[in-house]
Design a protein around this motif. Sequence first.
Motif, mmCIF file in Angstrom:
data_model
loop_
_atom_site.group_PDB
_atom_site.id
_atom_site.type_symbol
_atom_site.label_atom_id
_atom_site.label_comp_id
_atom_site.label_asym_id
_atom_site.label_seq_id
_atom_site.Cartn_x
_atom_site.Cartn_y
_atom_site.Cartn_z
ATOM 1 N N GLU A 59 0.876 -1.309 -0.074
ATOM 2 C CA GLU A 59 -0.062 0.175 0.138
ATOM 3 C C GLU A 59 0.870 1.325 -0.125
ATOM 4 O O GLU A 59 0.753 2.119 -0.809
ATOM 5 N N GLN A 60 1.761 1.343 0.678
ATOM 6 C CA GLN A 60 2.868 2.570 0.613
ATOM 7 C C GLN A 60 3.597 2.680 -0.429
ATOM 8 O O GLN A 60 3.647 3.631 -0.892
ATOM 9 N N LYS A 63 1.073 3.914 -2.928
ATOM 10 C CA LYS A 63 0.736 5.476 -2.614
ATOM 11 C C LYS A 63 1.949 6.304 -2.837
ATOM 12 O O LYS A 63 1.788 7.487 -3.414
ATOM 13 N N GLN A 64 3.277 5.841 -2.508
ATOM 14 C CA GLN A 64 4.252 6.739 -2.675
ATOM 15 C C GLN A 64 4.442 6.913 -4.365
ATOM 16 O O GLN A 64 4.942 7.915 -4.596
ATOM 17 N N LYS A 67 2.224 9.532 -5.368
ATOM 18 C CA LYS A 67 2.721 10.700 -4.931
ATOM 19 C C LYS A 67 3.624 11.544 -5.884
ATOM 20 O O LYS A 67 3.690 12.680 -6.020
ATOM 21 N N ILE A 69 5.058 13.169 -8.638
ATOM 22 C CA ILE A 69 4.331 14.223 -9.935
ATOM 23 C C ILE A 69 4.183 13.861 -11.173
ATOM 24 O O ILE A 69 3.125 13.945 -11.738
ATOM 25 N N LYS B 123 9.292 18.302 -3.452
ATOM 26 C CA LYS B 123 8.372 17.697 -3.817
ATOM 27 C C LYS B 123 8.322 17.402 -5.325
ATOM 28 O O LYS B 123 7.766 16.455 -5.951
ATOM 29 N N ILE B 144 2.561 23.604 -7.678
ATOM 30 C CA ILE B 144 3.210 22.167 -7.168
ATOM 31 C C ILE B 144 3.200 22.522 -5.640
ATOM 32 O O ILE B 144 2.835 21.914 -4.638
ATOM 33 N N ARG B 149 -0.398 18.645 -0.525
ATOM 34 C CA ARG B 149 0.467 18.646 0.643
ATOM 35 C C ARG B 149 1.639 19.302 0.157
ATOM 36 O O ARG B 149 2.304 19.235 -0.620
ATOM 37 N N ASP B 300 -2.550 14.116 2.373
ATOM 38 C CA ASP B 300 -1.699 12.975 1.730
ATOM 39 C C ASP B 300 -1.906 11.591 2.032
ATOM 40 O O ASP B 300 -1.950 11.128 3.372
ATOM 41 N N PRO B 301 -2.392 10.862 0.983
ATOM 42 C CA PRO B 301 -2.996 9.454 1.352
ATOM 43 C C PRO B 301 -1.867 8.494 2.086
ATOM 44 O O PRO B 301 -2.132 7.657 2.673
ATOM 45 N N SER B 302 -0.560 8.782 1.361
ATOM 46 C CA SER B 302 0.548 7.942 2.131
ATOM 47 C C SER B 302 0.725 8.080 3.556
ATOM 48 O O SER B 302 1.380 7.557 4.128
ATOM 49 N N SER B 303 0.237 9.343 4.222
ATOM 50 C CA SER B 303 0.391 9.296 5.539
ATOM 51 C C SER B 303 -0.491 8.437 6.244
ATOM 52 O O SER B 303 -0.234 8.527 7.470
#
Lengths: 157, 554
Positions: A59-60, A63-64, A67, A69, B123, B144, B149, B300-303
């Motif tokens: 899952e991480q 998600k990462q 994230k 861009i 980022k 961005i 986030r 942030d979904p990853s948090s």
Amino acid sequence: MRHTISVLVENKFGVLARIAGLFSARGYNIASLAVSETLDPSISYMTIVVEAKDEKILEQIMKQLNKLIDVITVTDFTKKEHVERELVLVKVDYSAKEKAKLEAILQKYVGKIVQHKDDTAVIEAVGKEQQIKQLLESLRQFGVKELIRTGKIAIEY
Amino acid sequence: MTGAQILIESLKREGVAVIFGYPGGQVLPLFDKLYDANFNFILVRHEQGAAHAADGYSRATGKVGVCIATSGPGATNLVTGIATAFMDSIPMVAITGQVKTTLIGNDAFQEADITGITRPITKHNFLVKDIKDLARIVKEAFYIASTGRPGPVLIDVPLDIQQQEAEFIWPETVEIRSYKPTLFGHPGQIKKAAKLISQAKKPIIYAGGGIISSGATLFLRELAEKIQAPVTWTLMGIGAFPATHKLSLGMLGMHGTAFANHAITDADLIIAVGARFDDRVTGRLDAFAPKSKVIHIDIDPSSISKNFRVDVPIVGDAKNILGELLEQIKKSPDTSSWIKEVEALKKKHPLKYKDGEKIKPQYVIEQIDEVTKGEAIITTEVGQNQMWAAQWYKYNHPRTFISSGGLGTMGFGFPAAMGAKMGLPERMVFDIAGDGSIQMNIQELATCVCNKIHVKIAILNNGYLGMVRQWQELFYKRRYSHTCISGPDFVKLAESFGAVGIRVTKKEDVRKAIEKAISIDNTVLIDFHIEPEENVYPMVPAGSAINNMISGLA
Ligand SMILES: Cc1ncc(C[n+]2csc(CCOP(=O)(O)OP(=O)(O)O)c2C)c(N)n1
Ligand SMILES: [Mg+2]
């Protein structure tokens, strides 16, 4: 468990480094990685096979990846209907006394001789993970001199 | 227009007013155009100072901070500042010069692969290879940096791109197909959260920096009051909720208040908003909030479920989600007996220190709080000074506590104070510093004096790298390995820079010195000689449960 993940990314320089960096920074291991352009040349397609101890790590990873861009979509094929293939090239001993035996094996498993010279043959095989595994196991007795594989590619249907 | 002009015009369109930077060979064309531009350009004395100043500017104002450095060493000097902003999700744009595109990869003079170096600490970043992309890249960089986030974005601009000519075309809108942050929470999830809240008996709100970056403080307060839930916060969440409010529990975690740590351990529902269950907050994970259900709101979904379990995750902007949630909560829970319990915890385990003959750091901060009426902007360095500043000043407004939380960067506080003051010149800005940390970016005294950026520095001078010394005292048998640190004569040092220095060695002089510093129209450094071996308490030893604290006051 191994998971096959497909990632659509912007076809820009540095994107592969971002993906690779994400894995290395978090200590995730990439088992294989295949990258190429898609029909739309501004988009690249990656098939990544990852080793994830548990669902939480997977899952991480997902998600990462999302994230970043430059990542457009991320799909875990493990839970989806898909076709997956890998190509391997194997260089084996092809001496007169092994010839018949080798050919018998190639009858049974995926793989064919695409080139041979003197005592060496190059076998090409395309197949699913399991098929490739079986082939490689049975080829072991012939003294595998070199082996190269593309890593898995996968497509949803 | 040349690339340099396009860059400047783009920054103007983004509303940039203040830039912190330092010149060099690979930004000469840009600096030539900056000569005529109308920015308030602050020439720092070290590029790290520029990055922290841009960061501090951003934290104080909510706007995107901007810094500029040359290629190679200039760019690498920004790295700590960029990483600091990244760890705390601060919107910032860093612009670096780069060698000519034809020389990239040749190990040219002052070439550093800064996009490669900063990839894991930004980022996003850009290397401009075509002048036609430049305006769009600047637009995207600001977009961005400031949406989703937030975080730092770096733009690397080769020398020849700055010199080339192209038509200036400003994109009015941004469309990045691969970047679409989720802003609104899922309505179903919000309903579920509202239901959990209505059924809770012992709810607690755990607020993080996300509240501040999304501007959700008023909604947070409304929520706490509506459902009568006590509120605790992280280091980054300081200011998200008024410290003097009766529902306030102060900071939780390693150096949090004992009552906050006990309360969250006893809670039956945690409403986490814009916080990420960092290890400094949770302590030993399996003992953290064992009886509690968890609602986790984060952009942030990853948090979410990275460190800690969650029952109702809601991805989106805190302000939007809290607004929705407030509407969805039809029935507020009855928490009156819980509030009584929490009140009892507050009475039983108050935050305290033993006053004495010598100057206690806690006392200094209390005095700064009193004199400034809790209305100053406080920046901190890292170490004991930072924790005391977090514990003993009463922050009632967002963006008034500015500190390096995630990276814990010594040397951050002073340049950050400079940035904050540039953003909000009418505000009183204090850097609460350690004698070790302040030496890491002390060169910025010159910048402050030269540009009349009149911040005040309060050094809590204990002669030690105090926080490390504290750990050595408690966990390494008092073997003070390389933590006793000498400094210069800070008063003379301040004077040599053209600032004012005040030394305070007696408790009765503390308040006068603070008042004097405020009354002087200059950058003032106060060197408080404090109790050398004072410790920060309470403290949760690393790896312990957070309700298992040592108080040091036995
Ligand atoms: C750049 C950097 N180097 C090292 C550290 C490790 N460190 C954390 S706190 C601390 C001591 C800080 O000393 P000082 O500024 O005097 O603050 P005090 O704890 O004494 O208040 C150190 C060395 C750090 N956080 N940042
Ligand atoms: Mg110190």
